[in-house]
Write an enzyme that holds these catalytic residues in place. Structure first.
Site, PDB file in Angstrom:
ATOM      1  N   ARG A 171       0.861  -1.185   0.000  1.00 42.52           N
ATOM      2  CA  ARG A 171       0.000   0.000   0.000  1.00 42.52           C
ATOM      3  C   ARG A 171       0.895   1.231   0.000  1.00 42.52           C
ATOM      4  O   ARG A 171       2.039   1.181   0.454  1.00 42.52           O
ATOM      5  CB  ARG A 171      -0.930   0.005   1.217  1.00 42.52           C
ATOM      6  CG  ARG A 171      -0.227  -0.083   2.531  1.00 42.52           C
ATOM      7  CD  ARG A 171      -1.166  -0.252   3.710  1.00 42.52           C
ATOM      8  NE  ARG A 171      -0.452   0.030   4.943  1.00 42.52           N
ATOM      9  CZ  ARG A 171      -0.270   1.242   5.442  1.00 42.52           C
ATOM     10  NH1 ARG A 171      -0.746   2.298   4.819  1.00 42.52           N
ATOM     11  NH2 ARG A 171       0.400   1.433   6.565  1.00 42.52           N
ATOM     12  N   ARG A 175      -3.102  10.718   0.776  1.00 44.54           N
ATOM     13  CA  ARG A 175      -3.931  11.547   1.643  1.00 44.54           C
ATOM     14  C   ARG A 175      -4.606  12.621   0.813  1.00 44.54           C
ATOM     15  O   ARG A 175      -3.933  13.399   0.153  1.00 44.54           O
ATOM     16  CB  ARG A 175      -3.066  12.212   2.712  1.00 44.54           C
ATOM     17  CG  ARG A 175      -2.490  11.198   3.669  1.00 44.54           C
ATOM     18  CD  ARG A 175      -1.847  11.905   4.826  1.00 44.54           C
ATOM     19  NE  ARG A 175      -1.144  10.932   5.663  1.00 44.54           N
ATOM     20  CZ  ARG A 175      -0.128  11.231   6.430  1.00 44.54           C
ATOM     21  NH1 ARG A 175       0.316  12.473   6.480  1.00 44.54           N
ATOM     22  NH2 ARG A 175       0.449  10.309   7.161  1.00 44.54           N
ATOM     23  N   ARG A 248      20.694  -4.891   3.388  1.00 40.74           N
ATOM     24  CA  ARG A 248      21.030  -3.720   2.585  1.00 40.74           C
ATOM     25  C   ARG A 248      21.856  -2.824   3.503  1.00 40.74           C
ATOM     26  O   ARG A 248      21.603  -2.770   4.713  1.00 40.74           O
ATOM     27  CB  ARG A 248      19.766  -2.968   2.126  1.00 40.74           C
ATOM     28  CG  ARG A 248      18.979  -3.645   1.057  1.00 40.74           C
ATOM     29  CD  ARG A 248      19.714  -3.787  -0.256  1.00 40.74           C
ATOM     30  NE  ARG A 248      19.895  -2.500  -0.936  1.00 40.74           N
ATOM     31  CZ  ARG A 248      20.690  -2.335  -1.989  1.00 40.74           C
ATOM     32  NH1 ARG A 248      21.381  -3.346  -2.469  1.00 40.74           N
ATOM     33  NH2 ARG A 248      20.797  -1.146  -2.563  1.00 40.74           N
ATOM     34  N   ARG A 279      18.986  10.344  -0.331  1.00 41.75           N
ATOM     35  CA  ARG A 279      18.451  11.528   0.347  1.00 41.75           C
ATOM     36  C   ARG A 279      19.575  12.298   1.018  1.00 41.75           C
ATOM     37  O   ARG A 279      20.685  11.775   1.203  1.00 41.75           O
ATOM     38  CB  ARG A 279      17.374  11.150   1.357  1.00 41.75           C
ATOM     39  CG  ARG A 279      17.841  10.307   2.518  1.00 41.75           C
ATOM     40  CD  ARG A 279      16.693  10.036   3.487  1.00 41.75           C
ATOM     41  NE  ARG A 279      17.141   9.223   4.606  1.00 41.75           N
ATOM     42  CZ  ARG A 279      16.386   8.948   5.664  1.00 41.75           C
ATOM     43  NH1 ARG A 279      15.151   9.404   5.732  1.00 41.75           N
ATOM     44  NH2 ARG A 279      16.847   8.202   6.661  1.00 41.75           N
ATOM     45  N   GLU A 305      23.073  10.143   1.801  1.00 44.91           N
ATOM     46  CA  GLU A 305      22.929   8.699   2.028  1.00 44.91           C
ATOM     47  C   GLU A 305      22.979   7.953   0.699  1.00 44.91           C
ATOM     48  O   GLU A 305      22.280   8.314  -0.244  1.00 44.91           O
ATOM     49  CB  GLU A 305      21.594   8.395   2.726  1.00 44.91           C
ATOM     50  CG  GLU A 305      21.543   8.897   4.148  1.00 44.91           C
ATOM     51  CD  GLU A 305      20.292   8.430   4.879  1.00 44.91           C
ATOM     52  OE1 GLU A 305      19.597   7.506   4.391  1.00 44.91           O
ATOM     53  OE2 GLU A 305      19.997   9.010   5.940  1.00 44.91           O
ATOM     54  N   TYR A 353      13.508  -6.084  10.735  1.00 42.25           N
ATOM     55  CA  TYR A 353      13.512  -4.632  10.617  1.00 42.25           C
ATOM     56  C   TYR A 353      12.584  -4.067  11.682  1.00 42.25           C
ATOM     57  O   TYR A 353      11.386  -4.307  11.671  1.00 42.25           O
ATOM     58  CB  TYR A 353      13.056  -4.171   9.226  1.00 42.25           C
ATOM     59  CG  TYR A 353      13.040  -2.662   9.150  1.00 42.25           C
ATOM     60  CD1 TYR A 353      14.240  -1.955   9.112  1.00 42.25           C
ATOM     61  CD2 TYR A 353      11.858  -1.948   9.198  1.00 42.25           C
ATOM     62  CE1 TYR A 353      14.249  -0.574   9.102  1.00 42.25           C
ATOM     63  CE2 TYR A 353      11.853  -0.563   9.187  1.00 42.25           C
ATOM     64  CZ  TYR A 353      13.060   0.112   9.138  1.00 42.25           C
ATOM     65  OH  TYR A 353      13.072   1.483   9.154  1.00 42.25           O
ATOM     66  N   ASP A 355      11.268  -0.666  13.952  1.00 41.21           N
ATOM     67  CA  ASP A 355      11.267   0.744  14.316  1.00 41.21           C
ATOM     68  C   ASP A 355      11.701   0.829  15.780  1.00 41.21           C
ATOM     69  O   ASP A 355      11.591  -0.150  16.532  1.00 41.21           O
ATOM     70  CB  ASP A 355       9.865   1.345  14.154  1.00 41.21           C
ATOM     71  CG  ASP A 355       9.554   1.675  12.703  1.00 41.21           C
ATOM     72  OD1 ASP A 355      10.503   1.928  11.931  1.00 41.21           O
ATOM     73  OD2 ASP A 355       8.355   1.672  12.336  1.00 41.21           O
TER      74      ASP A 355
END
Length: 371
Positions: A171, A175, A248, A279, A305, A353, A355
């Site tokens: 997804r 917005r 990665r 970025r 980066e 991974y 957060d």
């Protein structure tokens, strides 16, 4: 009797939360880290009065009230909100995709116009998406895909979008409002004074040995403690005997600039394929460009980066949770479960991974079962 109850390998979030909770319960804890500093990948270093995120931008966000209250014991969080900007060949777009993005892309003004434009472009894919490119177009249409997804994703993964599986972007946030807050989180911010200070407050006066490679001194360190909490790479613990798990990696090029403002935002993503970096982070904007007294800082620090294929010796960042690596991890997990008095946790120990809030939640849950 051994000198310590727990040896904690790694001073990142998982290890530090566990060490804090164990210490609180009266356990004797020793922490070791192979780096010259504490705090793992959330380590921040002060350069020109700016807290620089040395291992990439870390923006704390969570919907978990328990975790939010927990971290607030160790730091005061500012009200930083992540609102990245995308730079496509000099055209600037607001992220995540919102009404500012659609207005810039197509000149539309109302949510109905934006919705109609996306619906019209989505029709291009009239079958089950076979790869990431088709998946993205089926979600947001060709224009957004070409300018804001394709180049960035290909740099991130080192391969064409047509070669990447569709499930990577199940997804995409669309917005139909002017809300450009990247995270849908109740709580968000950056610890005032940097993450290193927050982790130092967690660790307190617990004994820490830095520049200490646990795996090189395993026997002598194991002899010191009853139990080990290991947060390093699980495959390294077993000397890679079943093969290397893949990651990665990210390389950073840091620059101190003698100007007060380089890009006017903490994060700018470069979404064309030709720009080699993914970025640029301008660290001072995580704390609104001022020092603790509220004075403007005269210089700035930026980090470019570069996403790269991981090879042994590189810093492992993002686990590649594809079928092959997940199967290999499952085999290592079987070995880990047989280890006596050794617990594996965190991003590298669980090959997951995470957060930051999820790492802390995982560590707190672990504490409840072990301590």
């Amino acid at each position: 009797m051994k000198k310590y109850d727990y040896l904690v390998v790694g001073t990142g979030l998982f290890g530090s939360v566990f060490a804090h909770e164990a210490n609180k319960k009266g356990k004797r804890v020793l922490m070791v880290d192979k780096r010259p500093n504490i705090a793992g990948n959330v380590y921040t270093e002060k350069i020109e009065g700016i807290n620089v995120h040395k291992y990439g931008a870390h923006i704390f966000h969570t919907n978990n009230k328990e975790v939010w209250e927990y971290v607030n014991k160790f730091a005061t969080f500012n009200r930083f909100t992540n609102s990245p900007v995308a730079n496509y060949k000099g055209e600037l777009y607001s992220l995540p995709f919102n009404m500012y993005t659609f207005n810039k892309m197509w000149g539309v003004v109302t949510p109905q116009e934006a919705e109609a434009k996306i619906a019209e472009q989505r029709k291009e894919i009239d079958h089950e998406p076979q790869n990431l490119e088709e998946q993205a177009i089926s979600l947001v249409g060709r224009d957004i895909y070409e300018k804001l997804i394709k180049g960035y994703t290909e740099k991130q993964w080192g391969r064409d979008c047509t070669e990447l599986p569709s499930f990577i972007i199940k997804r995409l946030p669309v917005r139909l409002t002017f809300d450009n807050n990247y995270f849908n989180a109740l709580f968000q911010g950056i610890p005032v004074g940097g993450y290193t200070k927050m982790v130092q407050n967690m660790i307190g006066d617990i004994e820490v040995r830095l520049n200490t490679n646990y795996l090189e001194h395993k026997e002598e360190l194991d002899a010191l403690a009853e139990k080990v909490v290991y947060t390093g790479p699980i495959d390294a613990y077993f000397n890679f005997k079943l093969g290397n798990l893949e990651y990665r990696s990210v390389r950073f090029e840091n620059e101190v600039l003698d100007i007060p403002n380089f890009q006017g935002n903490a994060a700018v993503n470069y979404t064309d394929r030709e720009t080699p970096w993914t970025r640029i982070i301008e660290h001072k904007w995580f704390e609104f460009g001022t020092d603790v007294e509220g004075n403007d800082l005269p210089k700035t620090v930026i980090s470019r980066e570069f996403s790269s294929e991981w090879k042994p010796g590189d810093e492992p960042y993002y686990p590649v949770n594809d079928e092959k690596n997940s199967a290999l991890f499952a085999k290592y997990k079987e070995l880990a479960d047989k280890e006596k008095n050794v617990y594996f946790g965190g991003r590298l120990g669980e090959y997951k991974y995470y957060d930051m809030d999820a790492v802390i939640a995982s560590a707190l849950k672990f504490c409840k079962t072990i301590l």
